[in-house]
Design a protein around this motif. Structure first.
Motif, PDB file in Angstrom:
ATOM      1  N   SER A 207      -9.619   4.711  -8.677  1.00 16.29           N
ATOM      2  CA  SER A 207      -8.991   5.808  -9.401  1.00 16.29           C
ATOM      3  C   SER A 207      -9.794   7.101  -9.365  1.00 16.29           C
ATOM      4  O   SER A 207     -11.011   7.092  -9.160  1.00 16.29           O
ATOM      5  CB  SER A 207      -8.806   5.428 -10.891  1.00 16.29           C
ATOM      6  OG  SER A 207      -7.613   4.743 -11.120  1.00 16.29           O
ATOM      7  N   TRP A 208      -9.077   8.185  -9.604  1.00 18.38           N
ATOM      8  CA  TRP A 208      -9.682   9.484  -9.884  1.00 18.38           C
ATOM      9  C   TRP A 208      -9.318   9.874 -11.319  1.00 18.38           C
ATOM     10  O   TRP A 208      -8.167   9.717 -11.737  1.00 18.38           O
ATOM     11  CB  TRP A 208      -9.202  10.549  -8.911  1.00 18.38           C
ATOM     12  CG  TRP A 208      -9.783  10.416  -7.537  1.00 18.38           C
ATOM     13  CD1 TRP A 208      -9.198   9.816  -6.456  1.00 18.38           C
ATOM     14  CD2 TRP A 208     -11.057  10.877  -7.098  1.00 18.38           C
ATOM     15  NE1 TRP A 208     -10.037   9.875  -5.372  1.00 18.38           N
ATOM     16  CE2 TRP A 208     -11.180  10.522  -5.733  1.00 18.38           C
ATOM     17  CE3 TRP A 208     -12.116  11.559  -7.714  1.00 18.38           C
ATOM     18  CZ2 TRP A 208     -12.319  10.836  -4.977  1.00 18.38           C
ATOM     19  CZ3 TRP A 208     -13.237  11.866  -6.964  1.00 18.38           C
ATOM     20  CH2 TRP A 208     -13.345  11.513  -5.618  1.00 18.38           C
ATOM     21  N   ILE A 209     -10.295  10.387 -12.033  1.00 20.82           N
ATOM     22  CA  ILE A 209     -10.153  10.808 -13.421  1.00 20.82           C
ATOM     23  C   ILE A 209     -10.879  12.135 -13.543  1.00 20.82           C
ATOM     24  O   ILE A 209     -11.932  12.324 -12.925  1.00 20.82           O
ATOM     25  CB  ILE A 209     -10.788   9.757 -14.363  1.00 20.82           C
ATOM     26  CG1 ILE A 209     -10.046   8.427 -14.261  1.00 20.82           C
ATOM     27  CG2 ILE A 209     -10.820  10.251 -15.806  1.00 20.82           C
ATOM     28  CD1 ILE A 209     -10.889   7.212 -14.608  1.00 20.82           C
ATOM     29  N   ARG A 210     -10.335  13.055 -14.330  1.00 23.54           N
ATOM     30  CA  ARG A 210     -11.012  14.342 -14.478  1.00 23.54           C
ATOM     31  C   ARG A 210     -11.204  14.700 -15.935  1.00 23.54           C
ATOM     32  O   ARG A 210     -10.558  14.144 -16.829  1.00 23.54           O
ATOM     33  CB  ARG A 210     -10.253  15.446 -13.749  1.00 23.54           C
ATOM     34  CG  ARG A 210      -8.939  15.858 -14.397  1.00 23.54           C
ATOM     35  CD  ARG A 210      -8.295  16.981 -13.586  1.00 23.54           C
ATOM     36  NE  ARG A 210      -7.049  17.450 -14.209  1.00 23.54           N
ATOM     37  CZ  ARG A 210      -6.328  18.456 -13.719  1.00 23.54           C
ATOM     38  NH1 ARG A 210      -6.705  19.084 -12.615  1.00 23.54           N
ATOM     39  NH2 ARG A 210      -5.224  18.833 -14.353  1.00 23.54           N
ATOM     40  N   GLN A 211     -12.116  15.651 -16.171  1.00 20.79           N
ATOM     41  CA  GLN A 211     -12.450  16.068 -17.526  1.00 20.79           C
ATOM     42  C   GLN A 211     -12.772  17.561 -17.515  1.00 20.79           C
ATOM     43  O   GLN A 211     -13.858  17.966 -17.095  1.00 20.79           O
ATOM     44  CB  GLN A 211     -13.637  15.274 -18.055  1.00 20.79           C
ATOM     45  CG  GLN A 211     -13.997  15.575 -19.503  1.00 20.79           C
ATOM     46  CD  GLN A 211     -15.046  14.624 -20.035  1.00 20.79           C
ATOM     47  OE1 GLN A 211     -15.971  14.226 -19.325  1.00 20.79           O
ATOM     48  NE2 GLN A 211     -14.904  14.235 -21.300  1.00 20.79           N
ATOM     49  N   PRO A 212     -11.825  18.410 -17.968  1.00 24.37           N
ATOM     50  CA  PRO A 212     -12.135  19.842 -18.091  1.00 24.37           C
ATOM     51  C   PRO A 212     -13.302  20.053 -19.044  1.00 24.37           C
ATOM     52  O   PRO A 212     -13.525  19.237 -19.949  1.00 24.37           O
ATOM     53  CB  PRO A 212     -10.842  20.422 -18.657  1.00 24.37           C
ATOM     54  CG  PRO A 212      -9.779  19.431 -18.313  1.00 24.37           C
ATOM     55  CD  PRO A 212     -10.457  18.095 -18.369  1.00 24.37           C
ATOM     56  N   PRO A 213     -14.049  21.124 -18.860  1.00 25.76           N
ATOM     57  CA  PRO A 213     -15.216  21.380 -19.715  1.00 25.76           C
ATOM     58  C   PRO A 213     -14.851  21.348 -21.196  1.00 25.76           C
ATOM     59  O   PRO A 213     -13.930  22.037 -21.634  1.00 25.76           O
ATOM     60  CB  PRO A 213     -15.661  22.774 -19.282  1.00 25.76           C
ATOM     61  CG  PRO A 213     -15.189  22.903 -17.875  1.00 25.76           C
ATOM     62  CD  PRO A 213     -13.909  22.150 -17.817  1.00 25.76           C
ATOM     63  N   GLY A 214     -15.564  20.529 -21.951  1.00 23.22           N
ATOM     64  CA  GLY A 214     -15.351  20.450 -23.388  1.00 23.22           C
ATOM     65  C   GLY A 214     -14.090  19.725 -23.818  1.00 23.22           C
ATOM     66  O   GLY A 214     -13.757  19.717 -25.009  1.00 23.22           O
ATOM     67  N   LYS A 215     -13.387  19.098 -22.859  1.00 29.25           N
ATOM     68  CA  LYS A 215     -12.125  18.440 -23.197  1.00 29.25           C
ATOM     69  C   LYS A 215     -12.185  16.948 -22.861  1.00 29.25           C
ATOM     70  O   LYS A 215     -13.228  16.422 -22.478  1.00 29.25           O
ATOM     71  CB  LYS A 215     -10.969  19.118 -22.465  1.00 29.25           C
ATOM     72  CG  LYS A 215     -10.765  20.570 -22.892  1.00 29.25           C
ATOM     73  CD  LYS A 215      -9.503  21.153 -22.311  1.00 29.25           C
ATOM     74  CE  LYS A 215      -9.283  22.581 -22.799  1.00 29.25           C
ATOM     75  NZ  LYS A 215      -8.030  23.174 -22.249  1.00 29.25           N
ATOM     76  N   GLY A 216     -11.047  16.284 -23.024  1.00 29.19           N
ATOM     77  CA  GLY A 216     -10.987  14.843 -22.850  1.00 29.19           C
ATOM     78  C   GLY A 216     -10.721  14.415 -21.423  1.00 29.19           C
ATOM     79  O   GLY A 216     -10.602  15.225 -20.504  1.00 29.19           O
TER      80      GLY A 216
ATOM     81  N   ASP B  23      -7.506  23.672 -13.292  1.00 30.54           N
ATOM     82  CA  ASP B  23      -7.975  22.474 -12.581  1.00 30.54           C
ATOM     83  C   ASP B  23      -9.497  22.391 -12.546  1.00 30.54           C
ATOM     84  O   ASP B  23     -10.056  21.438 -11.991  1.00 30.54           O
ATOM     85  CB  ASP B  23      -7.420  22.455 -11.153  1.00 30.54           C
ATOM     86  CG  ASP B  23      -5.901  22.313 -11.127  1.00 30.54           C
ATOM     87  OD1 ASP B  23      -5.246  23.121 -10.455  1.00 30.54           O
ATOM     88  OD2 ASP B  23      -5.383  21.388 -11.798  1.00 30.54           O
ATOM     89  N   THR B  24     -10.178  23.374 -13.107  1.00 30.59           N
ATOM     90  CA  THR B  24     -11.631  23.314 -13.224  1.00 30.59           C
ATOM     91  C   THR B  24     -12.013  22.138 -14.118  1.00 30.59           C
ATOM     92  O   THR B  24     -11.553  22.043 -15.263  1.00 30.59           O
ATOM     93  CB  THR B  24     -12.189  24.620 -13.807  1.00 30.59           C
ATOM     94  OG1 THR B  24     -11.971  25.682 -12.885  1.00 30.59           O
ATOM     95  CG2 THR B  24     -13.676  24.494 -14.107  1.00 30.59           C
TER      96      THR B  24
ATOM     97  N   LEU C 161     -18.596  18.390 -10.595  1.00 28.32           N
ATOM     98  CA  LEU C 161     -17.972  19.571 -11.188  1.00 28.32           C
ATOM     99  C   LEU C 161     -17.333  20.422 -10.092  1.00 28.32           C
ATOM    100  O   LEU C 161     -18.013  20.813  -9.141  1.00 28.32           O
ATOM    101  CB  LEU C 161     -18.999  20.399 -11.951  1.00 28.32           C
ATOM    102  CG  LEU C 161     -18.500  21.738 -12.508  1.00 28.32           C
ATOM    103  CD1 LEU C 161     -17.389  21.520 -13.533  1.00 28.32           C
ATOM    104  CD2 LEU C 161     -19.661  22.528 -13.116  1.00 28.32           C
ATOM    105  N   VAL C 162     -16.052  20.677 -10.240  1.00 30.67           N
ATOM    106  CA  VAL C 162     -15.339  21.552  -9.327  1.00 30.67           C
ATOM    107  C   VAL C 162     -14.803  22.733 -10.126  1.00 30.67           C
ATOM    108  O   VAL C 162     -14.059  22.559 -11.088  1.00 30.67           O
ATOM    109  CB  VAL C 162     -14.190  20.826  -8.615  1.00 30.67           C
ATOM    110  CG1 VAL C 162     -13.469  21.777  -7.675  1.00 30.67           C
ATOM    111  CG2 VAL C 162     -14.715  19.615  -7.848  1.00 30.67           C
TER     112      VAL C 162
END
Lengths: 122, 108
Positions: A35-44, A89-90, A117-118
């Motif tokens: 899987s791919w999972i992402r997390q915006p800065p300061g978010k879930g 999408d950051t 981090l992208v």
């Protein structure tokens, strides 16, 4: 011990395509979902999608139109492409092994990469 | 779309018991998983299948389920337990993975 490592550009321009690769070591990709999972800065955390080692995929409906996940078991790698990116999408993008099995048919994440981090910016 | 709801924050004093809840309509049918995430680190699973503990996770961490709510309980909270905690499950068909919004545990 399974290890995962994300790699790819840390900066992407708006409207372009974000590309990341996850290299798996210490174990086989066979019989697992990835899987791919992402997390915006300061978010879930937000699940992006998964791919089975054989190539079948499933994506988060909110991202489905822009996401492609692929796998190359000969290289022990799987990849993420996210098109038409914007500042929203950051995020830190994680790759993870999905522990789903026929005897335990739930998707969950037992091994994670350290995250990449992208940033999306011109 | 399916959602899991967590309180944004929980605060406890060292040695006390922290309880973090997660609510979702499909939780009576689908297992929940809990992850601990410390600043700058990847999440680590601390509970699987509602109440099972992975090897290496202290016995202080436990999970329970009742109806549409699952609960992560941390007994004898230590300062090192201060972190964000996320529940995770799937929709009722099991097709889509969902995370709760996360709960910041503060140890006062």
């Amino acid at each position: 011990q399974v290890q995962l490592q994300e790699s790819g550009p840390g900066l992407v321009k708006p409207s372009e395509t974000l590309s990341l690769t996850c290299t798996v070591s210490g174990g086989s990709m066979s019989s697992y979902y990835w899987s791919w999972i992402r997390q915006p800065p300061g978010k879930g955390l937000e699940w992006i999608g998964y791919i089975y080692y054989s190539g079948s995929t499933n994506y988060n409906p909110s991202l489905k139109s822009r996401v492609t996940i692929s796998v190359d078991t000969s290289k022990n790698q799987f990849s993420l492409k996210l098109s038409s990116v914007t500042a929203a999408d950051t995020a830190v993008y994680y790759c993870a092994r999905d522990g789903y099995s026929s005897s335990s048919p739930d998707h969950f994440f037992d091994y994670w990469g350290q995250g990449a981090l992208v940033s999306v910016s011109s | 779309s399916y959602e899991l709801t967590q309180p944004p924050s929980v605060s406890v004093s060292p040695g006390q018991t922290a309880r973090i809840t997660c609510s979702g309509d499909a939780l009576p049918e689908k297992f929940a998983y809990w992850y601990q995430q410390k600043p700058g680190q990847a999440p680590v699973m601390v509970i699987y299948k509602d109440n099972e503990r992975p090897s290496g996770i202290p016995e202080r961490f436990s999970g329970s389920s009742s109806g549409t709510t699952v609960t992560l309980t941390i007994s004898g909270v230590q300062t090192g337990d201060e972190a964000d905690y996320y529940c995770q499950s799937a929709d009722s068909i099991g097709t889509y993975v969902v995370f709760g919004g996360g709960t910041k545990l503060t140890v006062l």
